[in-house]
Design a protein around this motif. Sequence first.
Motif, short mmCIF file in Angstrom:
data_model
loop_
_atom_site.label_atom_id
_atom_site.label_comp_id
_atom_site.label_asym_id
_atom_site.label_seq_id
_atom_site.Cartn_x
_atom_site.Cartn_y
_atom_site.Cartn_z
N MET A 1 0.73 -1.35 -0.12
CA MET A 1 -0.01 -0.09 -0.09
C MET A 1 0.88 1.36 0.06
O MET A 1 1.20 1.79 0.81
CB MET A 1 -0.83 -0.18 1.16
N LEU A 14 -8.57 -1.83 5.27
CA LEU A 14 -7.69 -2.57 4.84
C LEU A 14 -6.66 -2.95 5.89
O LEU A 14 -6.16 -4.07 6.18
CB LEU A 14 -6.84 -2.12 3.50
N ARG A 75 -17.05 -0.76 -0.99
CA ARG A 75 -15.71 -0.08 -1.79
C ARG A 75 -15.57 -0.53 -3.19
O ARG A 75 -14.65 0.11 -3.95
CB ARG A 75 -14.39 -0.27 -0.95
N GLN A 76 -16.26 -1.98 -3.43
CA GLN A 76 -15.93 -2.18 -4.74
C GLN A 76 -14.47 -2.35 -5.14
O GLN A 76 -14.05 -1.60 -6.16
CB GLN A 76 -16.89 -1.53 -5.79
N MET A 78 -10.49 -2.59 -6.41
CA MET A 78 -9.89 -3.01 -7.72
C MET A 78 -8.30 -3.29 -7.44
O MET A 78 -7.89 -2.97 -6.65
CB MET A 78 -10.03 -1.88 -8.51
N ALA A 79 -8.03 -4.08 -8.49
CA ALA A 79 -6.38 -4.28 -8.56
C ALA A 79 -5.78 -4.85 -7.51
O ALA A 79 -6.28 -5.73 -6.64
CB ALA A 79 -5.72 -3.09 -9.18
N SER A 80 -4.64 -4.15 -6.93
CA SER A 80 -4.04 -4.62 -5.71
C SER A 80 -4.85 -4.63 -4.39
O SER A 80 -4.88 -5.58 -3.71
CB SER A 80 -3.13 -3.75 -5.41
N ASP A 81 -5.90 -3.76 -4.45
CA ASP A 81 -6.74 -4.04 -3.15
C ASP A 81 -7.67 -5.14 -3.10
O ASP A 81 -7.80 -5.88 -2.29
CB ASP A 81 -7.71 -2.57 -3.01
N LEU A 82 -8.06 -5.45 -4.35
CA LEU A 82 -8.79 -6.51 -4.42
C LEU A 82 -8.20 -8.02 -4.23
O LEU A 82 -8.62 -8.72 -3.46
CB LEU A 82 -9.67 -6.66 -5.98
N ARG A 83 -6.97 -7.75 -4.82
CA ARG A 83 -6.17 -9.06 -4.54
C ARG A 83 -5.82 -9.18 -3.14
O ARG A 83 -5.96 -10.20 -2.42
CB ARG A 83 -4.88 -8.99 -5.26
N GLY A 216 0.26 -9.96 -8.65
CA GLY A 216 -0.92 -10.24 -9.53
C GLY A 216 -0.79 -11.36 -10.44
O GLY A 216 -1.48 -11.59 -11.46
#
Lengths: 238, 271
Positions: A1, A14, A75-76, A78-83, A216
């Motif tokens: 982060m 998070l 929050r829906q 995306m990308a690194s947050d979702l992972r 990723g």
Amino acid sequence: MSEPHTVTAYDDELRWLSRRLSEMGGIAEGMVADALTALINADTALAQRVISEDLLLDQGEREIYEKAVLVIAKRQPMASDLREIIGSIRIASDLERVGDLGKNIAKRVISIHTMAQPKKLVRGLEHLSELALTQLKEVLDAFSSHSAEQANSIRERDEEIDAIYTSLFRELLTYMMEDPRNISACTHLLFCAKNIERIGDHATNIAETVFYVATGQQMTVERPKDDESASVVADPAE
Amino acid sequence: MNMMSDAATEKAVNAPADEPVIKMRGKDVCVFYGPKQALFDVNLNIRENAVTALIGPSGCGKSTFLRSLNRMNDTIDTCRVTGDITLDGEDIYDPAIDVVELRARVGMVFQKPNPFPKSIYENVVYGPRIHGLVRNKADMDEVVEKSLVRAGLFNEVKDRLHEPGTGLSGGQQQRLCIARAIAVSPEVILMDEPCSALDPIATATVEELIHELRENYTIVIVTHSMQQAARVSQRTAMFHLGVLVEEGDTDKIFTNPDDPRTQDYITGRFG
């Protein structure tokens, strides 16, 4: 982060997930270490404590799961947050399994504490568990530092655990064949060894998750496997 | 006609079976508003029968790029476009190009539903009529019904085709605008934030429609909703400060983008 989110509450959520996961990791590590100490010292009180601690991990997994679902809904990501969020869910369930395996060792301590145990075997188990615990510790470090490199080296080292497990398996068979009175204790010890080997596998799973969260990319499909106990048989002619 | 078949042969020879067909090609596209440059050397290909989403923060140039695809920027006096933009290999900025015909081939749907202050029927039939695509009442009835069916609106409005289009709900109006756009049988449809004025249900209807339209049309959509871009598109292009930062498969962009600016933007970290 690297950068903070524009919405700071998102960062708090998070961070909460990652902190709760570290707590779970600490508990799981402690349980496994205590279960082994209890086994070596035939300490049923300690074994009992390990058994009761498992509840904490079950609760931790549930909380992480619920929080993760809530964060996804709100929050829906995306990308690194979702992972990272999906990774948290997976790691929580691996840690919960580690706790179950520790608890299972503790239960066996209570069953066999009165029986004589071959010292050499117990030492072998101790060595196996040290390796598994190191793996677990390092994988949790790799998770908090998002280190793909560290995750990779952890997976490589699982081979060693598998190899030691296979040799313990052979030794236990030998003991059982030497004297059938050993069978009861040895069978329990065999399951303990298997449990520790499984803990190593969960550390490897976590390493794979950490690698995915950080990069990723999935790790290569082939994973070092040296647990050959599946093909070991006792030869009655020996 | 000859050129068409030549182009087709070339396509068949050069492209392997699964190679995507490029419908529109942007090469070194720069756009200026007076002295201010809004787009810098954008190279972006639009694939046929796919939905391409253009994303990026406000003022990044995504709408400017979209509007340059059917020369909507021509309506701004100070606007100047350099570089090449082609449609099926044909330069759309060629002075010989008929802009009205170009806009029939590359249609547009805007952010706010903007039906003409006329009946639903007239809204749809207006384009085909001025382009001479319909000759008689039967033709007109057919194109109106077909377009409204394609836009998923026909069943809701079939009994009131002669009532004003402005009397419909926001979502219905937007689908009417889509029906109006497809009535002239375009090849490409440009959508500039088509759902930003709609509620979630109307948005879902339009997204479903985009999904269905993809089979017959090439679609380029500008959206501020990351989730919408991820849901409706196959390709995504990320713009920032007038530069094309990254372009690729939507699945990849939203799970593992290459560029840190894309990563920061889609995860909500942009300063």
